[in-house]
Design an enzyme around this catalytic site. Structure first.
Site, PDB file in Angstrom:
ATOM      1  CD  GLU A 147      10.091  49.534 -12.074  1.00 27.49           C
ATOM      2  OE1 GLU A 147       9.952  48.971 -11.052  1.00 27.49           O
ATOM      3  OE2 GLU A 147      10.001  50.642 -12.321  1.00 27.49           O
TER       4      GLU A 147
ATOM      5  CG  ASP B 154      12.145  58.354 -13.620  1.00 33.66           C
ATOM      6  OD1 ASP B 154      11.986  58.612 -14.936  1.00 33.66           O
ATOM      7  OD2 ASP B 154      11.222  57.854 -12.933  1.00 33.66           O
TER       8      ASP B 154
HETATM    9  C1  9WN Z   1       7.716  58.138 -12.571  1.00 37.66           C
HETATM   10  C2  9WN Z   1       6.002  53.480 -14.914  1.00 37.66           C
HETATM   11  C3  9WN Z   1       6.938  54.421 -14.938  1.00 37.66           C
HETATM   12  C4  9WN Z   1       8.002  54.432 -16.294  1.00 37.66           C
HETATM   13  C5  9WN Z   1       9.103  55.141 -16.009  1.00 37.66           C
HETATM   14  C6  9WN Z   1       9.993  54.747 -14.607  1.00 37.66           C
HETATM   15  C7  9WN Z   1       8.966  54.841 -13.599  1.00 37.66           C
HETATM   16  C8  9WN Z   1       7.859  56.648 -12.541  1.00 37.66           C
HETATM   17  C9  9WN Z   1       8.518  56.462 -10.841  1.00 37.66           C
HETATM   18  O1  9WN Z   1       7.647  54.208 -13.981  1.00 37.66           O
HETATM   19  O2  9WN Z   1       8.712  56.210 -13.328  1.00 37.66           O
HETATM   20  O3  9WN Z   1       7.251  58.644 -13.993  1.00 37.66           O
HETATM   21  O4  9WN Z   1       7.645  56.791  -9.931  1.00 37.66           O
HETATM   22  O5  9WN Z   1       9.404  56.114 -10.765  1.00 37.66           O
HETATM   23  O6  9WN Z   1      11.182  55.517 -14.593  1.00 37.66           O
HETATM   24  O7  9WN Z   1      10.217  55.129 -17.065  1.00 37.66           O
HETATM   25  O8  9WN Z   1       7.227  54.908 -17.160  1.00 37.66           O
HETATM   26  O9  9WN Z   1       6.298  52.158 -15.264  1.00 37.66           O
END
Ligand code: 9WN
Length: 451
Positions: free
Chosen positions: A415, A178
């Site tokens: 994470e 992101d």
């Molecule tokens: C937005 C779930 C997801 C991962 C992504 C990571 C994060 C979300 C957020 O979490 O993104 O999709 O709200 O930050 O960047 O890679 O799939 O783990």
């Protein structure tokens, strides 16, 4: 923690996050089903319960859009209200799209990198290695093949009308990385219009806001969601109107490997010959597209901003895309490995462990605690380990795996991790972190628990 304890804890994390037929990405920060998380989770689950691993993927595919798109989030209707933003209410109007699945609005309108065919193929590999559940795994592949083929066709057409071999994204969330500096200059060019008032619910679930994207970035993320909803998620309209339009080399590299996996599946399921021919053409086009994005100065592959008509220069793990795709050019691979092991990445002497920081400490956008701007992501370590193995780099792959497992022996299943101190950041008990640990350890001597 010893390997057997890591296995037991990893299985416990997946059990705690198990919602029956799917797995939430983490206990509180991410209470829904995410697309590429699902694929990695299935890769780990395959070792504990192959039927459950298959259902993980099948559940996600129930929400596939009519044009083949696999949505980036399937919302959990039972998640506590106000637990994630933007949640299902915010995406409700995406259901107006003629391509959205029928029924109540339960998905976002975005997508994420296509790891799914790799995961589906992996289920058969694991079943064959264990000599158990092979017929079921083949049956599962027969069921998912047409859906995965439709997904890859969507990416090769609607997301690549230029036939460049590279996937176009409309939002940094679609890249899965992101707030990576990959997108900084493209985001700076986005002029934010009127956005609804919103509350950053993500900040309630982590100890330090410095671990998450900034307000500046979130305003742009939310504005782009508005633009996408306004276009009713129509790819043709978005090509014309989206202020953010970029070719993503990491997603494109994953697609090359996913197409290779899908090609294997065509043989298992006896798919029509012309589909195999199409997949082969996508693979070739993908490799060529990545070659064209090679930056000899940086020794990395760069994303491309279609709006500005220029490459997006940043030193991030996405730059190793040709390594992930298994590009044909040997000199490019050698150079990439040198950069991978240089001071700019895993050879940086100050790192706690020689694991790839998501952004190079030498990049201007590097921040060691902030999300995709520097921390080490275990799931990316898995992707690099897997790619190195496939490139015939067994020794390097083994070293990476040992270091990555060393990091996970803290039992937190973070994470992401601060690269210099090794501190776990973001959410604890992240499902895909537990899943990759299981895949790494499953081939060892230790007995595996059931789910
Ligand atoms: C937005 C779930 C997801 C991962 C992504 C990571 C994060 C979300 C957020 O979490 O993104 O999709 O709200 O930050 O960047 O890679 O799939 O783990």
């Amino acid at each position: 923690m010893q390997p057997e304890d890591i296995i037991a804890r990893a299985a416990e994390v997946l059990r705690e996050n198990d919602m029956g037929e799917w797995t939430r990405a983490s206990p509180t920060l991410y209470p829904h089903q995410w697309s590429w998380d699902t694929a990695f989770i299935a890769i780990g689950l395959a070792h504990l319960d192959s039927g459950r691993a298959a259902r993980e993927i099948l559940t996600l595919l129930q929400y596939q859009w009519k044009n083949g798109k696999i949505p980036h989030i399937v919302f959990n209707p039972d998640a506590p209200p106000e637990s994630y933003f933007p949640g299902p209410e915010h995406w409700a109007s995406a259901a107006d799209s003629p391509d959205a699945p029928s029924g109540p609005s339960l998905t976002s309108g975005l997508c994420q990198p296509p790891v799914h065919a790799i995961a589906a193929r992996h289920l058969l590999t694991v079943a064959e290695a264990r000599g158990e559940g092979v017929a079921e795994a083949r049956e599962f592949l027969g069921e998912v093949y047409p859906k995965l083929f439709a997904w890859h066709r969507y990416l090769a057409t609607a997301r690549d009308p230029e036939s460049s071999g590279l996937v176009t994204i409309y939002h940094p969330w679609e890249s899965g990385t992101d707030n990576s500096p990959r997108w900084t200059s493209a985001l700076e060019r986005v002029e934010v219009g009127e956005i609804p008032d919103y509350e950053r619910l993500d900040l309630d679930h982590i100890p330090d806001p410095a671990e998450r994207p900034t307000g500046y970035e979130y305003d742009r993320f939310i504005w782009l969601v508005e633009v996408i909803k306004h276009a009713r998620c129509d790819d043709t309209v978005l090509y014309r109107t989206s202020p953010f339009l970029a070719k993503d080399v990491l997603a494109s590299a994953i697609l090359v490997r996913a197409n290779e996996a899908l090609l294997d599946v065509t043989e298992v399921v006896g798919a029509p010959e012309e589909e195999g021919t199409m997949i082969r053409a996508w693979i070739e086009r993908g490799r060529k597209g990545l070659d064209e994005r090679w930056d000899p100065g940086l020794g990395l592959c760069l994303d491309y901003d279609l709006r500005a008509g220029e490459p997006l220069a940043a030193r991030t793990i996405a730059g190793f895309a040709p390594l992930i795709a298994g590009t044909g050019r040997a000199e490019c691979l050698e150079r990439l490995l040198r950069v991978f092991e240089s001071h700019a990445f895993t050879g940086n002497p100050d790192l706690r462990r020689p694991l790839p920081p998501s952004t190079s400490p030498n990049d201007m956008g590097f921040l060691p605690r902030n999300y995709w701007r520097g921390p080490v992501w275990p799931v990316m370590n898995w992707l690099f380990w897997w790619s190195l193995e496939r490139s015939g780099e067994q020794k390097r792959a083994a070293r990476l795996k040992d270091c990555a497992l060393g990091q996970l022996s803290d039992g937190r299943f973070g994470e992401y991790y601060e690269p210099f101190t090794g501190e776990a950041l973001g959410s604890d008990d992240q499902s895909w972190t537990a899943a990759v640990a299981l895949d790494w350890l499953a081939e060892g001597e230790q007995p595996l628990p059931t789910l």
